[in-house]
Design a protein around this motif. Structure first.
Motif, PDB file in Angstrom:
ATOM      1  N   UNK A 425       0.796  -1.241   0.000  1.00  0.00           N
ATOM      2  CA  UNK A 425       0.000   0.000   0.000  1.00  0.00           C
ATOM      3  C   UNK A 425       0.823   1.284   0.000  1.00  0.00           C
ATOM      4  N   UNK A 426       2.092   1.220   0.322  1.00  0.00           N
ATOM      5  CA  UNK A 426       2.920   2.425   0.420  1.00  0.00           C
ATOM      6  C   UNK A 426       3.828   2.585  -0.789  1.00  0.00           C
ATOM      7  N   UNK A 427       4.463   1.514  -1.232  1.00  0.00           N
ATOM      8  CA  UNK A 427       5.515   1.578  -2.245  1.00  0.00           C
ATOM      9  C   UNK A 427       5.023   1.039  -3.585  1.00  0.00           C
ATOM     10  N   UNK A 428       5.501   1.684  -4.670  1.00  0.00           N
ATOM     11  CA  UNK A 428       5.224   1.187  -6.017  1.00  0.00           C
ATOM     12  C   UNK A 428       6.419   1.482  -6.912  1.00  0.00           C
ATOM     13  N   UNK A 429       6.545   0.677  -7.972  1.00  0.00           N
ATOM     14  CA  UNK A 429       7.603   0.846  -8.970  1.00  0.00           C
ATOM     15  C   UNK A 429       6.961   1.236 -10.298  1.00  0.00           C
ATOM     16  N   UNK A 430       7.552   2.219 -10.973  1.00  0.00           N
ATOM     17  CA  UNK A 430       7.073   2.627 -12.299  1.00  0.00           C
ATOM     18  C   UNK A 430       8.245   2.576 -13.260  1.00  0.00           C
ATOM     19  N   UNK A 431       8.058   1.950 -14.414  1.00  0.00           N
ATOM     20  CA  UNK A 431       9.127   1.809 -15.398  1.00  0.00           C
ATOM     21  C   UNK A 431       8.586   2.135 -16.784  1.00  0.00           C
ATOM     22  N   UNK A 432       9.451   2.709 -17.626  1.00  0.00           N
ATOM     23  CA  UNK A 432       9.089   3.058 -18.998  1.00  0.00           C
ATOM     24  C   UNK A 432      10.237   2.722 -19.931  1.00  0.00           C
ATOM     25  N   UNK A 433       9.892   2.298 -21.128  1.00  0.00           N
ATOM     26  CA  UNK A 433      10.875   2.048 -22.176  1.00  0.00           C
ATOM     27  C   UNK A 433      10.269   2.524 -23.488  1.00  0.00           C
TER      28      UNK A 433
END
Length: 679
Positions: A425-433
């Protein structure tokens, strides 16, 4: 100055609840620029500036207003002209939009050309850091700045509402006023606004010229930045018709400014722009699409460069841009939009300092964006864009542009993918290519002449091919109620990065007479720079955090922290690329108690010694700022009185991202007062 959003924006809610400050309303912003699907959690590195934040950061130009946002710097050409730089990329690699449609000005052509937009008219700014070419074209290979002004109201308005503001002070002794009025009966809505700003020559610490270029026998101006005064005026009228399942509307706006060129004593720029806009949205449709949105704009832009009362060069840009986005019915787990965009620019430069030919640029593009909620924690997105661009020059018999004898066509393709994974609920990862292609602009292809504002003789290359880049970024985001922010890294590798590279030659400039004894540029000879395709690499880090320190009888205390660092290198010659901002760190202590609000800001920028051999370095600096505001009511209207001080220790600040770093420092110590109201 700042227009106050009269619909449910955070600042409007705060003003309406000023009489009962124990209540709180929090609205989560949705970034529509990077994701027209309207989802709250976007994989793209993006941020929103509105309400109190926009008020505290607002300056006379868009570049200075956004200068403290992570990853965003300023081209700073004095108080009259300043454009945003994102992650070291500027000019035609950054798209500036009005309500989703291109501004169609000439600000990407030259640093002394202002963006014809006063931030006083802006209610909200959305910033996309990194490639946004998927939705907005190859010209967004570095990012997008999208401004929203509600000149076409997109939701019903009941009754009559208004806002106004007055400001006085600052390092340039700004005198500004603005007002707007919105009225409606729940179906028809009308918007009117007007603004005016005048400013004097900018106060600066010490000499305008740095010790690196200053002649001890003729040191130049001191404590004032000569020829930096000016004015800006504007206004708009717009209206819309709203119904249960959509709206449609039109607007007309006028922008008029006159300001001095700090690079050329005695030269002034007189700018005018007329802009017509249309927008419409249909919602809750049956059939293959659930909603369709159309945006279109037509712009008639002109600015004249005037010396000793005579017009020496006139730049004109007429054109239109239109785009349609259609959200389709879910296809199994997929939600998405498809769209098309068409634009045409007719650019001309006439006069002694015209260094580009008349050029018509046409483009047509198709794009799509799909999103898949793969699991409760994982969201994926994939998009593609195909774009055809035709650049057609016309030398009009001018032998200088003899090489501009045939049109060039380019087919550009862009592809991007993104993912957001909720760790807990606190942490998230976001990635783009993403893979992005950009067609070269008319000035990169056909420029041939002395560009006095940059002090260079610029030469284009008609044989240039598309600029190509592979970009990726990864961010860790967090929000536990006490801390909210992110830490991210980015990397871009360019094939055929189109840079303006020094050749070592000196070319003859313009031969018309100049009577200025202290002219900073020698018009008889300019170092030659040529647009060339090179391999390049950009990478860096960005971080921000809002830390809620305490909330008690003494008030609410929060600490805002942010920082960014970018490095860029020409891989063909091993040298750093020019005008890259150094490591920057920002901190702000925020206090609120009932009707009072205050903050103290400290900004630090390191020295920048990573630069090409023909560029100068910049020293580091640390600046101090502070502001205080008080809210009160008069009858049915809400008021805010405020005082804002910047660079209170009067430090000499020279932006590494500015081409005029050695002759035009940033403002010195300043204090500004203001009063604004809504009703």
């Amino acid at each position: 100055m700042l227009y106050i959003p009269l619909r449910l924006s955070p600042i409007a809610v705060a003003l309406c609840l000023a009489a009962s400050p124990t209540q709180a309303v929090e609205l989560e912003p949705q970034i529509i620029t990077g994701n027209p699907l309207g989802n709250r959690e976007s994989a793209a590195p993006s941020s929103v500036l509105e309400g109190d934040q926009l008020l505290q950061q607002q300056h006379a130009s868009l570049g200075e207003t956004l200068n403290r946002q992570p990853g965003v710097a300023s081209t700073w050409f004095g108080p009259g002209a300043s454009r945003p730089v994102i992650r070291g990329l500027d000019g035609d690699r950054i798209r500036i939009l009005r309500n989703g449609v291109g501004a169609l000005d000439a600000s990407s052509l030259s640093y002394d050309h202002a963006v014809p937009l006063d931030p006083v008219t802006v209610e909200r700014v959305e910033i996309i850091r990194g490639p946004a070419a998927l939705l907005y074209g190859g010209n967004a290979i570095g990012g997008v700045i999208n401004t929203f002004d509600n000149r076409i109201p997109d939701s019903p308005i009941e009754g009559i509402h208004g806002a106004g503001e007055l400001r006085y002070g600052g390092a340039d002794t700004t005198r500004s006023s603005a007002g707007k009025l919105e009225a409606g009966n729940g179906t028809f809505a009308l918007h009117l606004d007007a603004n005016s700003r005048q400013f004097n020559d900018l106060r600066i610490p010490g000499y305008a010229q740095s010790a690196k270029v200053r002649d001890p026998d003729a040191p130049g101006s001191r404590h004032r930045l000569a020829n930096s005064d000016g004015r800006q005026d504007g206004g708009a009228i717009g209206g819309s018709y709203n119904w249960e399942h959509g709206y449609t509307g039109l607007s007309y706006s006028r922008y008029d400014s006159n300001y001095g060129s700090v690079a050329e004593p005695g030269v002034r720029l007189d700018m005018k722009q007329d802009h017509y806009a249309f927008t419409s949205q249909l919602r809750d449709l049956t059939g293959p699409f659930t909603s369709v949105k159309v945006d279109a704009g037509y712009t008639d832009y002109e600015h004249r460069e005037i010396e000793e009362g005579e017009v020496h060069t006139t730049f004109r840009n007429k054109g239109y841009e239109a785009r349609v986005e259609a959200r389709h019915q879910p296809l199994g787990p997929l939600e998405g939009v498809v769209g098309a965009q068409v634009s045409r620019n007719e650019f001309s430069a006439l006069g002694e300092e015209a260094f580009v030919p008349h050029t018509d640029t046409d483009s047509l593009a198709l794009f799509m964006l799909e999103q898949w909620q793969a699991s409760e924690r994982l969201k994926l997105s994939l998009g593609a864009r195909m774009e055809h661009t035709r650049v057609d020059p016309d030398a009009k018999g001018n032998a200088t542009f003899a090489d501009a004898d045939s049109a060039s066509s380019f087919n550009a393709f862009s592809l991007s993918s993104g993912a957001v994974y909720q760790l807990d609920p606190i942490w998230s990862l976001a990635a783009n290519l993403g893979y992005t292609e950009r067609a070269p602009t008319f000035y990169e292809l056909y420029a041939n002449g002395a560009h006095v504002a940059t002090g260079a003789y610029e030469v284009g290359d008609p044989s240039l091919t598309k600029e190509k880049a592979i970009s990726t970024d990864l961010a860790l985001r967090f929000d536990n109620g006490t801390h909210k922010g992110s830490v991210g890294v980015f990397y871009s590798h360019f094939r055929n990065y189109i840079g303006l590279i020094g050749t070592g030659n000196v070319r003859e400039g313009h031969d018309h007479d100049h009577d200025h004894e202290d002219d900073d540029h020698d018009h008889s000879g300019f170092p030659e720079y040529q647009y060339q395709g090179v391999r390049a690499r950009f990478y860096g880090i960005e971080a921000q955090d809002r830390w809620q320190l305490a909330e008690n009888r003494l008030g609410s205390f929060a600490l805002e922290l942010s920082g960014d660092y970018t490095r860029a290198k020409n891989l063909d010659n091993g040298q750093p690329l020019p005008r890259i901002a150094p490591l920057r760190l920002n901190s702000g202590l925020v206090w609120e108690l009932e009707r009072w609000q205050a903050r103290i800001d400290v900004q630090h920028a390191a020295s920048q010694h990573r630069k090409p051999e023909n560029e100068t370095s910049t020293a580091g600096y640390t600046t101090l700022g502070a502001s205080v505001g008080y809210r009160f009511d008069v009858g049915q209207s809400q008021w805010l009185a405020f005082v804002r001080g910047e660079n209170l220790t009067d430090q000499t600040v020279r932006y590494a991202s500015s081409i005029l770093r050695d002759i035009a420092p940033a403002p010195g110590r300043s204090v500004e007062v203001g009063l604004r109201t809504t009703f």
